[in-house]
Design a protein around this motif. Structure first.
Motif, mmCIF file in Angstrom:
data_model
loop_
_atom_site.group_PDB
_atom_site.id
_atom_site.type_symbol
_atom_site.label_atom_id
_atom_site.label_comp_id
_atom_site.label_asym_id
_atom_site.label_seq_id
_atom_site.Cartn_x
_atom_site.Cartn_y
_atom_site.Cartn_z
ATOM 1 N N SER A 10 0.834 -1.208 0.000
ATOM 2 C CA SER A 10 0.000 0.000 0.000
ATOM 3 C C SER A 10 0.865 1.252 0.000
ATOM 4 C CB SER A 10 -0.947 0.009 1.193
ATOM 5 O OG SER A 10 -0.236 0.154 2.391
ATOM 6 N N ASN A 11 2.055 1.190 0.577
ATOM 7 C CA ASN A 11 2.934 2.352 0.624
ATOM 8 C C ASN A 11 3.483 2.700 -0.761
ATOM 9 O OD1 ASN A 11 4.232 4.424 1.984
ATOM 10 N ND2 ASN A 11 6.096 3.237 2.207
ATOM 11 N N GLN A 12 3.427 1.776 -1.691
ATOM 12 C CA GLN A 12 3.962 2.023 -3.026
ATOM 13 C C GLN A 12 2.923 2.625 -3.966
ATOM 14 O OE1 GLN A 12 5.618 -1.721 -4.144
ATOM 15 N NE2 GLN A 12 7.323 -1.540 -2.737
ATOM 16 N N ARG A 13 1.745 2.856 -3.499
ATOM 17 C CA ARG A 13 0.729 3.486 -4.345
ATOM 18 C C ARG A 13 0.975 4.980 -4.379
ATOM 19 N NH1 ARG A 13 -4.405 0.083 -2.088
ATOM 20 N NH2 ARG A 13 -3.729 -1.874 -2.985
ATOM 21 N N GLU A 14 0.622 5.558 -5.511
ATOM 22 C CA GLU A 14 0.751 7.005 -5.620
ATOM 23 C C GLU A 14 -0.326 7.549 -6.538
ATOM 24 O OE1 GLU A 14 4.755 7.392 -6.952
ATOM 25 O OE2 GLU A 14 4.310 6.734 -8.961
ATOM 26 N N ASN A 15 -0.735 8.761 -6.240
ATOM 27 C CA ASN A 15 -1.631 9.475 -7.131
ATOM 28 C C ASN A 15 -0.774 10.267 -8.101
ATOM 29 O OD1 ASN A 15 -3.951 8.538 -5.935
ATOM 30 N ND2 ASN A 15 -4.299 10.359 -4.704
ATOM 31 N N ILE A 16 -1.119 10.175 -9.368
ATOM 32 C CA ILE A 16 -0.393 10.900 -10.402
ATOM 33 C C ILE A 16 -1.284 12.023 -10.910
ATOM 34 C CG2 ILE A 16 0.661 10.756 -12.692
ATOM 35 C CD1 ILE A 16 1.332 7.845 -12.025
ATOM 36 N N TYR A 54 3.788 16.513 -15.019
ATOM 37 C CA TYR A 54 3.328 15.473 -14.102
ATOM 38 C C TYR A 54 3.948 15.689 -12.727
ATOM 39 C CZ TYR A 54 2.120 12.944 -18.382
ATOM 40 O OH TYR A 54 1.601 12.582 -19.592
ATOM 41 N N LYS A 55 3.229 15.257 -11.699
ATOM 42 C CA LYS A 55 3.769 15.163 -10.347
ATOM 43 C C LYS A 55 3.022 14.044 -9.643
ATOM 44 C CE LYS A 55 0.925 18.890 -8.396
ATOM 45 N NZ LYS A 55 0.987 20.185 -7.697
ATOM 46 N N ALA A 56 3.609 13.528 -8.570
ATOM 47 C CA ALA A 56 3.014 12.383 -7.872
ATOM 48 C C ALA A 56 3.104 12.600 -6.366
ATOM 49 C CB ALA A 56 3.741 11.098 -8.258
ATOM 50 N N ILE A 57 2.250 11.855 -5.657
ATOM 51 C CA ILE A 57 2.243 11.902 -4.202
ATOM 52 C C ILE A 57 1.904 10.503 -3.693
ATOM 53 C CG2 ILE A 57 -0.164 12.643 -4.071
ATOM 54 C CD1 ILE A 57 0.697 14.427 -1.664
ATOM 55 N N PHE A 58 2.593 10.050 -2.649
ATOM 56 C CA PHE A 58 2.342 8.717 -2.100
ATOM 57 C C PHE A 58 0.985 8.643 -1.417
ATOM 58 C CE2 PHE A 58 7.034 8.407 -2.260
ATOM 59 C CZ PHE A 58 7.116 7.257 -3.011
ATOM 60 N N VAL A 59 0.385 7.447 -1.471
ATOM 61 C CA VAL A 59 -0.937 7.197 -0.890
ATOM 62 C C VAL A 59 -0.866 5.975 0.022
ATOM 63 C CG1 VAL A 59 -3.321 6.552 -1.415
ATOM 64 C CG2 VAL A 59 -2.121 8.167 -2.895
ATOM 65 N N VAL A 60 -1.409 6.103 1.222
ATOM 66 C CA VAL A 60 -1.544 4.988 2.157
ATOM 67 C C VAL A 60 -2.979 5.011 2.663
ATOM 68 C CG1 VAL A 60 -0.830 4.001 4.362
ATOM 69 C CG2 VAL A 60 0.880 5.017 2.849
ATOM 70 N N ASP A 61 -3.675 3.880 2.561
ATOM 71 C CA ASP A 61 -5.067 3.784 3.021
ATOM 72 C C ASP A 61 -5.932 4.920 2.479
ATOM 73 O OD1 ASP A 61 -4.435 1.477 4.468
ATOM 74 O OD2 ASP A 61 -3.883 2.648 6.244
ATOM 75 N N ASP A 62 -5.792 5.204 1.200
ATOM 76 C CA ASP A 62 -6.575 6.228 0.498
ATOM 77 C C ASP A 62 -6.315 7.654 0.973
ATOM 78 O OD1 ASP A 62 -7.785 4.453 -1.280
ATOM 79 O OD2 ASP A 62 -9.373 3.981 0.140
ATOM 80 N N HIS A 63 -5.199 7.889 1.641
ATOM 81 C CA HIS A 63 -4.834 9.237 2.079
ATOM 82 C C HIS A 63 -3.488 9.611 1.474
ATOM 83 C CE1 HIS A 63 -8.069 9.324 5.028
ATOM 84 N NE2 HIS A 63 -7.675 8.117 5.427
ATOM 85 N N VAL A 65 -0.049 11.072 1.662
ATOM 86 C CA VAL A 65 0.723 11.124 2.900
ATOM 87 C C VAL A 65 2.103 11.763 2.759
ATOM 88 C CG1 VAL A 65 -0.451 9.142 3.900
ATOM 89 C CG2 VAL A 65 1.618 8.790 2.527
ATOM 90 N N SER A 66 2.427 12.329 1.654
ATOM 91 C CA SER A 66 3.757 12.907 1.491
ATOM 92 C C SER A 66 3.621 14.265 0.817
ATOM 93 C CB SER A 66 4.637 11.989 0.646
ATOM 94 O OG SER A 66 4.149 11.923 -0.681
#
Length: 80
Positions: A10-16, A54-63, A65-66
Motif C-alpha cells: 500500500s505504501n507504493q501506491r501514488e496518485n499521479i 506530471y507530479k506524484a504523491i504517495f498514498v496509504v489507506d486512500d490518504h 501522505v507525502s
C-alpha cells in the motif's frame, strides 16, 4: 519486512497528477499501483505535439501522505 508485507504494497501506491495545454491546475490522472505508469491519452490536437507536466504523491489507506514530487515536463509527440 518482506516485499509481501501488505503495508509495503500500500505504501507504493501514488496518485499521479497531470497538467497540459489549457488546464488551469493539475488534475488527478490516476492512482498508480504498478510501475511504470503509461499515459495513453491522445494529444489535444491530433498529430500536434504537446507538453505535459506530471507530479506524484504517495498514498496509504486512500490518504495522500507525502509532499508532492518535483514536477516533470514531457514532450508528447507521435513516433513515426
Amino acid at each position: 519486512m518482506t516485499s509481501g508485507d501488505p503495508f509495503l504494497r500500500s505504501n507504493q501506491r501514488e496518485n499521479i497528477y497531470s497538467e497540459r495545454d489549457g488546464d488551469t491546475a493539475f488534475k488527478l490522472l490516476s492512482r498508480d499501483t504498478h510501475s511504470p505508469y503509461v499515459d495513453n491519452r491522445p494529444t489535444l490536437v491530433a498529430g500536434k505535439p504537446e507538453l505535459r507536466q506530471y507530479k506524484a504523491i504517495f498514498v496509504v489507506d486512500d490518504h495522500e501522505v507525502s509532499e508532492f514530487s518535483d514536477d516533470i515536463t514531457v514532450n508528447c509527440a507521435l513516433l513515426v
